[in-house]
Design a protein around this motif. Structure first.
Motif: not given
Length: 436
Positions: A202-216, A276-284
């Protein structure tokens, strides 16, 4: 609701333990009853009581602390102090849960000391055979039957509490049922994995937003494996230019508004530990355990409330609150309620948009609801209250942020989408009638 497999002996044991803890706290509180400030002192004892009672009551207290539409502010403020102050699980228990999930040999390296620990699960750093770093969320072994037993006891306590005049009009059983459902839902790591995938899509177009991906292949009902974000920091604007601060604020608000008004899949737990924020200042964004799917009617009502509030249409806002309520009193004075809500919306609309604060508006709306016995549905209340938590964090980045101005474009896109969907449904219905 709890499952029927909760054993009788466990229920009896938890009942005895709960009764002993509650009795001890009541005895300790007796000297304060009837004294000036006694209620406030009792409220401040609540976190200690709930912590002593165990993880279900801690989680329920954390959730109910947001329900300022139902409880006085001093009670919510006291409960907001609750934290998952728990010991990490033993290595043996973590290993047993991994083995039961069939993942005992899934990781080339596994750090038994958790990087984060709560009352329901612990999170561990691990490494796959190909060198990929992952975060492994492991449910506490045996936690489900304990939570289910405690939910049953809480429901019994709510029923018994009906004899108290102060509890008679409070929908305690409904509240505990809703809270219990939310707590037990956080035990379903398959649902959390699905929520992560949907939020990412849903939020894929928010490039400055990170949501950790689950591992298959490495996720199950009690274990959730995700990509590891190694450079996490607190959601703070330290070292950022004003321009970057505003970019972060806009991206977060637009993402949250999209959840609320367009997709109807809402992360309701965006407190400082999960944003949170990552080291590049992106929202997590972390932890999708408390994600609520709004029924389409509720999503539309929620969007309608905000749009009409931004337009100063108080009567319509009042109607939406009444239409979406979980319960209305038989003797409700609808006109008095509509008048009071209209005056509140008019006052907010008369202020400069950038000066509008949901943290000031919402408690007054909640007080009006309490005064008139109007109890909001949890699907309506929890997303609104999640915005209250977010507002303070956002204001630290940009005190001039215009919450309403950022919402309106998303609201208009939502209504345009709904109009198109409704038109397509009408067309499909007409075609079906023609074929018939």
């Amino acid at each position: 609701m709890p499952e029927h497999r909760t054993s009788g002996w466990l229920l009896a044991r938890r009942a005895c333990t709960t009764a002993a803890i509650v009795t001890g706290h009541l005895i300790a509180a007796l000297p304060h009853l009837g004294t000036r400030g006694g209620r406030a002192r009792l409220a401040h004892r609540a976190p200690r009581l709930l912590t002593a009672l165990g993880p279900f009551f801690v989680k329920a207290g954390q959730l109910v602390s947001t329900r300022r539409d139902l409880l006085p502010a001093h009670v919510c403020d006291a409960l907001a102090e609750l934290a998952d102050d728990v010991r990490p699980p033993s290595r043996a228990d973590v290993a047993r849960t991994l083995a039961e999930a069939g993942l005992a040999d899934a990781f080339a390296e596994f750090e038994w000391e958790p990087v984060a620990c709560g009352s329901i699960a612990s999170v561990h750093r691990a490494r796959l055979a190909d060198g990929t770093e992952v975060a492994v969320k492991v449910q506490r072994h045996g936690i489900r039957p304990v939570l289910e037993a405690d939910l049953r006891l809480a429901l019994l306590g709510a029923r018994a509490g009906r004899v108290l005049p102060s509890m008679r009009d409070l929908p305690a059983e409904e509240m505990i049922g809703q809270l219990g459902g939310a707590v037990l839902h956080q035990l379903d790591f398959i649902a959390e994995r699905d929520s992560l995938l949907l939020l990412r899509a849903n939020l894929a177009d928010h490039t400055d937003l990170r949501i950790p991906a689950p591992v298959d292949g490495l996720c199950g009902p009690q274990v959730l494996t995700m990509e590891f974000v190694s450079d996490l920091g607190r959601f703070r604007p330290l070292g950022m230019t004003m321009e970057r601060r505003r970019e972060v604020v806009r991206d977060v608000l637009r993402a949250v508004y999209r959840m609320l008004f367009v997709d109807g899949l809402v992360h309701c737990d965006l407190h400082p530990g999960n944003l949170c924020l990552d080291g590049k200042g992106r929202v997590v964004v972390l932890d999708a355990g408390f994600v609520v799917r709004l029924p389409d009617a509720v999503r539309r009502s929620f969007a309608g409330f905000f749009l009409n509030m931004a337009q100063g249409n108080g009567p319509k806002c009042a109607d939406i609150v009444l239409e979406s309520a979980a319960r209305l009193p038989e003797n409700l004075d609808r006109e008095a309620f509509r008048t009071a809500v209209t005056e509140l919306v008019d006052e907010a609309f008369g202020a400069l948009s950038k000066d509008f604060e949901l943290g000031a508006f919402a408690p007054r709306l909640f007080q009006l609801q309490r005064d008139h016995g109007v109890f909001a549905a949890s699907e309506f209340a929890f997303p609104l209250l999640s915005l209250l938590v977010l507002e303070g964090m956002i204001k630290e980045f940009d005190s001039e942020v215009d919450f309403q101005a950022e919402a309106v474009p998303v609201l208009m896109a939502s209504f345009a989408k709904d109009v198109q969907v409704d038109a397509e449904r009408r067309t499909d219905a007409e075609h079906s009638q023609d074929r018939a």
